[in-house]
Design a protein around this motif. Structure first.
Motif, PDB file in Angstrom:
ATOM      1  N   GLY A 114       1.312  13.666   1.638  1.00 47.79           N
ATOM      2  CA  GLY A 114       2.625  13.867   2.235  1.00 47.79           C
ATOM      3  C   GLY A 114       3.663  12.803   1.952  1.00 47.79           C
ATOM      4  N   VAL A 115       3.361  11.839   1.073  1.00 46.43           N
ATOM      5  CA  VAL A 115       4.325  10.793   0.745  1.00 46.43           C
ATOM      6  C   VAL A 115       5.219  11.276  -0.385  1.00 46.43           C
ATOM      7  CG1 VAL A 115       4.602   8.387   0.032  1.00 46.43           C
ATOM      8  CG2 VAL A 115       2.630   9.055   1.427  1.00 46.43           C
ATOM      9  N   ASP A 116       6.536  11.046  -0.276  1.00 50.82           N
ATOM     10  CA  ASP A 116       7.466  11.437  -1.330  1.00 50.82           C
ATOM     11  C   ASP A 116       7.110  10.754  -2.648  1.00 50.82           C
ATOM     12  OD1 ASP A 116       8.827  13.010   0.452  1.00 50.82           O
ATOM     13  OD2 ASP A 116      10.311  11.466   0.941  1.00 50.82           O
ATOM     14  N   GLU A 117       7.457  11.397  -3.761  1.00 48.17           N
ATOM     15  CA  GLU A 117       7.028  10.921  -5.070  1.00 48.17           C
ATOM     16  C   GLU A 117       7.477   9.490  -5.358  1.00 48.17           C
ATOM     17  OE1 GLU A 117       7.290  12.146  -9.818  1.00 48.17           O
ATOM     18  OE2 GLU A 117       8.243  13.406  -8.287  1.00 48.17           O
ATOM     19  N   ALA A 118       8.750   9.210  -5.122  1.00 44.87           N
ATOM     20  CA  ALA A 118       9.267   7.874  -5.431  1.00 44.87           C
ATOM     21  C   ALA A 118       8.587   6.811  -4.568  1.00 44.87           C
ATOM     22  CB  ALA A 118      10.777   7.833  -5.220  1.00 44.87           C
ATOM     23  N   LEU A 119       8.447   7.101  -3.289  1.00 50.12           N
ATOM     24  CA  LEU A 119       7.800   6.153  -2.391  1.00 50.12           C
ATOM     25  C   LEU A 119       6.321   6.029  -2.726  1.00 50.12           C
ATOM     26  CD1 LEU A 119       7.901   4.287   0.041  1.00 50.12           C
ATOM     27  CD2 LEU A 119       7.579   6.294   1.525  1.00 50.12           C
ATOM     28  N   ALA A 120       5.682   7.143  -3.086  1.00 52.22           N
ATOM     29  CA  ALA A 120       4.270   7.109  -3.454  1.00 52.22           C
ATOM     30  C   ALA A 120       4.045   6.213  -4.656  1.00 52.22           C
ATOM     31  CB  ALA A 120       3.770   8.523  -3.748  1.00 52.22           C
ATOM     32  N   ARG A 121       4.935   6.296  -5.640  1.00 55.11           N
ATOM     33  CA  ARG A 121       4.820   5.438  -6.822  1.00 55.11           C
ATOM     34  C   ARG A 121       4.985   3.969  -6.440  1.00 55.11           C
ATOM     35  NH1 ARG A 121       3.337   5.247 -12.349  1.00 55.11           N
ATOM     36  NH2 ARG A 121       4.394   3.438 -13.246  1.00 55.11           N
ATOM     37  N   GLU A 122       5.963   3.697  -5.586  1.00 51.54           N
ATOM     38  CA  GLU A 122       6.208   2.312  -5.168  1.00 51.54           C
ATOM     39  C   GLU A 122       5.014   1.750  -4.401  1.00 51.54           C
ATOM     40  OE1 GLU A 122       9.355  -0.224  -2.380  1.00 51.54           O
ATOM     41  OE2 GLU A 122       9.763   1.863  -2.896  1.00 51.54           O
ATOM     42  N   VAL A 123       4.473   2.548  -3.482  1.00 51.88           N
ATOM     43  CA  VAL A 123       3.326   2.095  -2.709  1.00 51.88           C
ATOM     44  C   VAL A 123       2.115   1.901  -3.613  1.00 51.88           C
ATOM     45  CG1 VAL A 123       1.682   2.776  -0.914  1.00 51.88           C
ATOM     46  CG2 VAL A 123       4.127   3.143  -0.568  1.00 51.88           C
ATOM     47  N   ALA A 124       1.905   2.826  -4.547  1.00 48.48           N
ATOM     48  CA  ALA A 124       0.770   2.718  -5.457  1.00 48.48           C
ATOM     49  C   ALA A 124       0.862   1.447  -6.299  1.00 48.48           C
ATOM     50  CB  ALA A 124       0.696   3.951  -6.353  1.00 48.48           C
ATOM     51  N   VAL A 125       2.071   1.122  -6.759  1.00 48.34           N
ATOM     52  CA  VAL A 125       2.257  -0.094  -7.551  1.00 48.34           C
ATOM     53  C   VAL A 125       1.914  -1.324  -6.713  1.00 48.34           C
ATOM     54  CG1 VAL A 125       3.985  -1.570  -8.663  1.00 48.34           C
ATOM     55  CG2 VAL A 125       3.946   0.893  -9.135  1.00 48.34           C
ATOM     56  N   GLN A 126       2.385  -1.347  -5.468  1.00 50.84           N
ATOM     57  CA  GLN A 126       2.110  -2.498  -4.607  1.00 50.84           C
ATOM     58  C   GLN A 126       0.613  -2.628  -4.313  1.00 50.84           C
ATOM     59  OE1 GLN A 126       4.570  -2.808  -1.108  1.00 50.84           O
ATOM     60  NE2 GLN A 126       6.416  -2.109  -2.166  1.00 50.84           N
ATOM     61  N   LEU A 127      -0.026  -1.525  -4.018  1.00 51.17           N
ATOM     62  CA  LEU A 127      -1.448  -1.566  -3.707  1.00 51.17           C
ATOM     63  C   LEU A 127      -2.286  -1.967  -4.918  1.00 51.17           C
ATOM     64  CD1 LEU A 127      -1.778   1.653  -1.513  1.00 51.17           C
ATOM     65  CD2 LEU A 127      -1.831  -0.718  -0.719  1.00 51.17           C
ATOM     66  N   SER A 128      -1.835  -1.582  -6.084  1.00 55.06           N
ATOM     67  CA  SER A 128      -2.601  -1.858  -7.293  1.00 55.06           C
ATOM     68  C   SER A 128      -2.491  -3.304  -7.743  1.00 55.06           C
ATOM     69  CB  SER A 128      -2.131  -0.930  -8.429  1.00 55.06           C
ATOM     70  OG  SER A 128      -2.381   0.423  -8.097  1.00 55.06           O
ATOM     71  N   ARG A 129      -1.642  -4.079  -7.107  1.00 56.12           N
ATOM     72  CA  ARG A 129      -1.557  -5.495  -7.464  1.00 56.12           C
ATOM     73  C   ARG A 129      -2.859  -6.222  -7.140  1.00 56.12           C
ATOM     74  NH1 ARG A 129       4.476  -6.347  -4.838  1.00 56.12           N
ATOM     75  NH2 ARG A 129       5.641  -5.251  -6.487  1.00 56.12           N
ATOM     76  N   ASP A 130      -3.566  -5.739  -6.134  1.00 55.03           N
ATOM     77  CA  ASP A 130      -4.874  -6.294  -5.797  1.00 55.03           C
ATOM     78  C   ASP A 130      -5.938  -5.339  -6.325  1.00 55.03           C
ATOM     79  OD1 ASP A 130      -7.144  -7.404  -4.793  1.00 55.03           O
ATOM     80  OD2 ASP A 130      -6.658  -7.095  -2.684  1.00 55.03           O
ATOM     81  N   PRO A 131      -6.657  -5.715  -7.383  1.00 52.34           N
ATOM     82  CA  PRO A 131      -7.630  -4.798  -7.984  1.00 52.34           C
ATOM     83  C   PRO A 131      -8.686  -4.290  -6.997  1.00 52.34           C
ATOM     84  CG  PRO A 131      -7.263  -6.699  -9.400  1.00 52.34           C
ATOM     85  CD  PRO A 131      -6.578  -6.982  -8.113  1.00 52.34           C
TER      86      PRO A 131
END
Length: 238
Positions: A114-131
Motif C-alpha cells: 500500500g505504499v505509493d511508488e515514489a515513497l516506496a522507492r525512497e524507503v527501499a533506498v534508505q533501508l538498503s543502506r544497511d545490508p
C-alpha cells in the motif's frame, strides 16, 4: 505543545512466543503420549493381557515414544533451521550480485503493501543502506520467516520428551497403583485428554470445551479401534 493537544498514550503489550519451538512440540508430545498409551492399554487389555504385561508394554511404549519424539523434534527443527540458513545465504548472494534488482524487488514489496511508488522507492533506498536490514526484510517477505527468530531444536526436543512421558504415564497410573481392571485406565486417559485439550485452548481462540472435546474424541476413536483389534487378536490366539 498546546494544553489542548492530546498526547499519544503508550500501551505496553506483549505477544506469546510463537516461534520458540516449545509449544507445538509440547502439545504434540502430550497428545501423542496420551493417545498412544491409552490406545495401547485398550488394545493389550482388550486382548486379555495380565496387568503386569500391560504395565510392561506401557512403560516400554513410554520410554521408546519419548525418545523417538524428542529425537524427531530435534532433527526436524534443526533441519528447518538449516534450510532457512541456506535460503538466507542465497538471498545474501543475490543482494551482493544484483543490488539494483533486489532494490526494485523491495520497492515492489512495499507497493504491494500500500505504499505509493515514489515513497516506496525512497524507503527501499534508505533501508538498503544497511545490508543486514535489507537482507532481513527480503527473507521475511519472501519466506515468511525471520532469520533472527528461529525455533530452538533443543527446546523442542526437551518439551516433547517431557510431555510425551507425562501423557503416556497417565493411562498407566491405575495399574501402577494396583488396579487390575481396564476401565479405570481408560478413564484416566480420557480425563488426561480433556485436561490437555483444555490447557491447549489457552493459546488459541478456541473455547476450552471445543479443544477438550476434540482431543477426547480423537483418543476415544483410537482406543476403541485398538480395543476391538486387541479383542479380536486375543480371541484368535486363545
Amino acid at each position: 505543545m498546546s494544553a489542548s493537544t492530546p498526547q499519544a498514550e503508550a500501551h505496553d503489550h506483549s505477544h506469546s512466543d510463537v516461534s520458540g519451538g516449545w509449544l507445538r512440540a509440547a502439545v504434540f508430545g502430550a497428545m501423542d503420549g496420551l493417545v498412544t498409551n491409552t490406545a495401547l492399554v485398550a488394545g493389550v487389555g482388550g486382548g486379555g493381557a495380565a496387568p503386569r504385561a500391560i504395565v510392561l508394554a506401557g512403560v516400554a511404549s513410554l520410554v521408546a515414544g519419548a525418545i523417538s519424539m524428542s529425537l524427531g523434534e530435534y532433527t526436524s527443527v534443526k533441519t528447518q533451521n538449516e534450510q532457512l540458513d541456506r535460503e538466507v545465504e542465497k538471498e545474501r548472494r543475490e543482494l551482493e550480485r544484483n543490488p539494483e534488482g533486489e532494490l526494485r524487488e523491495l520497492t515492489q514489496m512495499l507497493q504491494v503493501r500500500g505504499v505509493d511508488e515514489a515513497l516506496a522507492r525512497e524507503v527501499a533506498v534508505q533501508l538498503s543502506r544497511d545490508p543486514e536490514t535489507a537482507l532481513r526484510l527480503h527473507v521475511v517477505a519472501e519466506l515468511g520467516l525471520s532469520p533472527e527468530d528461529k525455533p530452538s531444536p533443543m527446546t523442542a526436543a526437551v518439551s516433547s520428551f517431557v510431555t510425551f512421558g507425562v501423557g503416556a504415564l497417565i493411562p498407566l497410573l491405575p495399574y501402577l497403583f494396583g488396579v487390575a481392571v481396564l476401565w479405570p485406565a481408560l478413564l484416566c486417559g480420557g480425563i488426561g485428554l480433556v485436561v490437555a485439550g483444555a490447557l491447549s485452548s489457552l493459546f488459541t481462540p478456541r473455547p476450552w470445551w471445543f479443544s477438550a472435546g476434540r482431543q477426547l474424541l480423537f483418543g476415544a476413536a483410537a482406543a476403541g479401534i485398538t480395543y476391538l483389534i486387541g479383542a479380536a487378536i486375543g480371541v484368535t490366539v486363545a
